[in-house]
Motif scaffolding. Structure first.
Motif, PDB file in Angstrom:
ATOM      1  N   ILE A  84      11.425  12.453   1.189  1.00 24.37           N
ATOM      2  CA  ILE A  84      10.939  13.522   0.314  1.00 24.37           C
ATOM      3  C   ILE A  84       9.415  13.542   0.321  1.00 24.37           C
ATOM      4  CG2 ILE A  84      10.990  14.488  -2.003  1.00 24.37           C
ATOM      5  CD1 ILE A  84      13.551  12.879  -2.517  1.00 24.37           C
ATOM      6  N   TYR A  85       8.813  12.450  -0.087  1.00 24.55           N
ATOM      7  CA  TYR A  85       7.364  12.286  -0.122  1.00 24.55           C
ATOM      8  C   TYR A  85       7.024  10.846   0.224  1.00 24.55           C
ATOM      9  CZ  TYR A  85       5.617  16.616  -2.325  1.00 24.55           C
ATOM     10  OH  TYR A  85       5.226  17.912  -2.588  1.00 24.55           O
ATOM     11  N   TYR A  86       5.797  10.637   0.710  1.00 25.07           N
ATOM     12  CA  TYR A  86       5.327   9.283   0.894  1.00 25.07           C
ATOM     13  C   TYR A  86       3.837   9.225   0.585  1.00 25.07           C
ATOM     14  CZ  TYR A  86       3.704  10.806   5.541  1.00 25.07           C
ATOM     15  OH  TYR A  86       3.093  11.457   6.585  1.00 25.07           O
ATOM     16  N   SER A  87       3.387   8.013   0.278  1.00 27.83           N
ATOM     17  CA  SER A  87       1.988   7.792  -0.077  1.00 27.83           C
ATOM     18  C   SER A  87       1.534   6.506   0.593  1.00 27.83           C
ATOM     19  CB  SER A  87       1.852   7.677  -1.595  1.00 27.83           C
ATOM     20  OG  SER A  87       0.582   7.168  -1.947  1.00 27.83           O
ATOM     21  N   GLN A  88       0.437   6.590   1.315  1.00 30.37           N
ATOM     22  CA  GLN A  88      -0.059   5.402   2.018  1.00 30.37           C
ATOM     23  C   GLN A  88      -1.178   4.710   1.267  1.00 30.37           C
ATOM     24  OE1 GLN A  88      -0.756   7.202   5.883  1.00 30.37           O
ATOM     25  NE2 GLN A  88       1.184   6.425   6.626  1.00 30.37           N
TER      26      GLN A  88
ATOM     27  N   ASP B 163       0.813  -1.210   0.000  1.00 29.20           N
ATOM     28  CA  ASP B 163       0.000   0.000   0.000  1.00 29.20           C
ATOM     29  C   ASP B 163       0.853   1.270   0.000  1.00 29.20           C
ATOM     30  OD1 ASP B 163      -2.137  -1.776   2.195  1.00 29.20           O
ATOM     31  OD2 ASP B 163      -2.604  -1.212   0.129  1.00 29.20           O
ATOM     32  N   ALA B 164       1.895   1.266   0.819  1.00 25.54           N
ATOM     33  CA  ALA B 164       2.674   2.490   1.031  1.00 25.54           C
ATOM     34  C   ALA B 164       3.914   2.528   0.154  1.00 25.54           C
ATOM     35  CB  ALA B 164       3.082   2.598   2.497  1.00 25.54           C
ATOM     36  N   MET B 165       4.225   3.722  -0.336  1.00 21.39           N
ATOM     37  CA  MET B 165       5.447   3.930  -1.114  1.00 21.39           C
ATOM     38  C   MET B 165       6.122   5.224  -0.661  1.00 21.39           C
ATOM     39  SD  MET B 165       4.409   2.598  -4.927  1.00 21.39           S
ATOM     40  CE  MET B 165       6.122   2.434  -5.452  1.00 21.39           C
ATOM     41  N   TYR B 166       7.445   5.271  -0.818  1.00 19.34           N
ATOM     42  CA  TYR B 166       8.245   6.372  -0.278  1.00 19.34           C
ATOM     43  C   TYR B 166       9.337   6.774  -1.266  1.00 19.34           C
ATOM     44  CZ  TYR B 166       6.397   4.041   3.897  1.00 19.34           C
ATOM     45  OH  TYR B 166       5.579   3.427   4.814  1.00 19.34           O
ATOM     46  N   TRP B 167       9.727   8.045  -1.190  1.00 19.37           N
ATOM     47  CA  TRP B 167      10.904   8.531  -1.899  1.00 19.37           C
ATOM     48  C   TRP B 167      11.859   9.154  -0.887  1.00 19.37           C
ATOM     49  CZ3 TRP B 167      12.993   7.668  -6.403  1.00 19.37           C
ATOM     50  CH2 TRP B 167      12.196   7.254  -7.486  1.00 19.37           C
ATOM     51  N   TYR B 168      13.139   8.726  -0.991  1.00 14.06           N
ATOM     52  CA  TYR B 168      14.188   9.256  -0.135  1.00 14.06           C
ATOM     53  C   TYR B 168      15.298   9.847  -1.008  1.00 14.06           C
ATOM     54  CZ  TYR B 168      12.242   6.384   3.643  1.00 14.06           C
ATOM     55  OH  TYR B 168      11.427   5.814   4.581  1.00 14.06           O
ATOM     56  N   ARG B 169      15.989  10.790  -0.413  1.00 16.17           N
ATOM     57  CA  ARG B 169      17.200  11.335  -1.027  1.00 16.17           C
ATOM     58  C   ARG B 169      18.372  10.990  -0.120  1.00 16.17           C
ATOM     59  NH1 ARG B 169      18.700  17.271  -3.299  1.00 16.17           N
ATOM     60  NH2 ARG B 169      20.905  17.225  -2.729  1.00 16.17           N
ATOM     61  N   GLN B 170      19.484  10.574  -0.723  1.00 13.10           N
ATOM     62  CA  GLN B 170      20.690  10.263   0.041  1.00 13.10           C
ATOM     63  C   GLN B 170      21.865  11.011  -0.579  1.00 13.10           C
ATOM     64  OE1 GLN B 170      22.083   6.130   0.165  1.00 13.10           O
ATOM     65  NE2 GLN B 170      22.583   6.392   2.327  1.00 13.10           N
TER      66      GLN B 170
END
Lengths: 111, 112
Positions: free
Chosen positions: A46-50, A30-37
């Motif tokens: 950065i953003y997330y979606s549940q 269900d959930a997805m995420y974006w990270y910056r490293q």
């Protein structure tokens, strides 16, 4: 094979250009995420979606935009407003809010 | 403010020894804590999750402890091997329960 696919692996952005990073998952999460490293640093959200058609800003959302039109897909656009976009971008998904599964990452550089 | 601290200096140990990595946190009340492994140029890979009511958890050569009084987790790799060389990240759910926050990671180098 189940997993998360990020593309492209390497991306170059010209000044003033918007670029979009792709993230697709077939884990039925269900959930997805974006990270910056950044080099030698941890991951910053950065953003997330549940759920589909809903997403929230993370800690460093300025200069980025996302969409979640399908459960499987969560593309990230790095806009021209992001003045320092050079970094390693990681997409992840999770079932509920628990263990996160990451893609192989996209390395973005500025020309 | 909420903070997760891992030793930013690399940990160098000899093959066969036990590696111990530390994760300290402030202003969190986590229901659980996670550890991930990240190899250069790759995404992190989940290793272990420990809940607040668990003092210790093991998986093969890995052992994690979680002390909610000290606000600290220790991550141990016994009988370390050069293949264990990587960066290890700890992660906590924030107090709002809507996102995971990662520490900066500690790089482990195991020398043959």
């Amino acid at each position: 094979d189940g997993g998360i696919t990020q593309s492209p692996k390497y991306l170059f952005r010209k000044e003033g250009q918007n670029v979009t990073l792709s993230c697709e998952q077939n884990l039925n999460h269900d959930a997805m995420y974006w990270y910056r490293q950044d080099p030698g640093q941890g991951l910053r959200l950065i953003y997330y979606s549940q759920i589909v058609n809903d997403f929230q800003k993370g800690d460093i959302a300025e200069g980025y935009s996302v969409s979640r039109e399908k459960k499987e897909s969560f593309p990230l656009t790095v806009t021209s407003a992001q003045k320092n976009p050079t970094a390693f971008y990681l997409c992840a998904s999770s079932l509920a809010k628990n263990i996160q599964y990451f893609g192989a990452g996209t390395r973005l550089s500025v020309l | 403010s909420q903070k997760i601290e891992q030793n930013s200096e690399a940990l160098n140990i000899q093959e066969g020894k036990t590696a111990t990595l530390t994760c300290n946190y402030t202003n969190y009340s986590p229901a659980y804590l996670q550890w991930y492994r990240q190899d250069p140029g790759r995404g992190p890979v989940f290793l272990l999750l420990i809940r607040e009511n668990e003092k210790e958890k093991r998986k093969e050569r890995l052992k994690v402890t979680f002390d909610t009084t000290l606000k600290q987790s220790l991550f141990h790799i016994t009988a370390s091997q050069p293949a264990d060389s990587a960066t290890y990240l700890c992660a906590l759910e924030n107090n709002a329960g809507n996102m995971l926050t990662f520490g900066g990671g500690t790089r482990l180098m195991v020398k043959p």
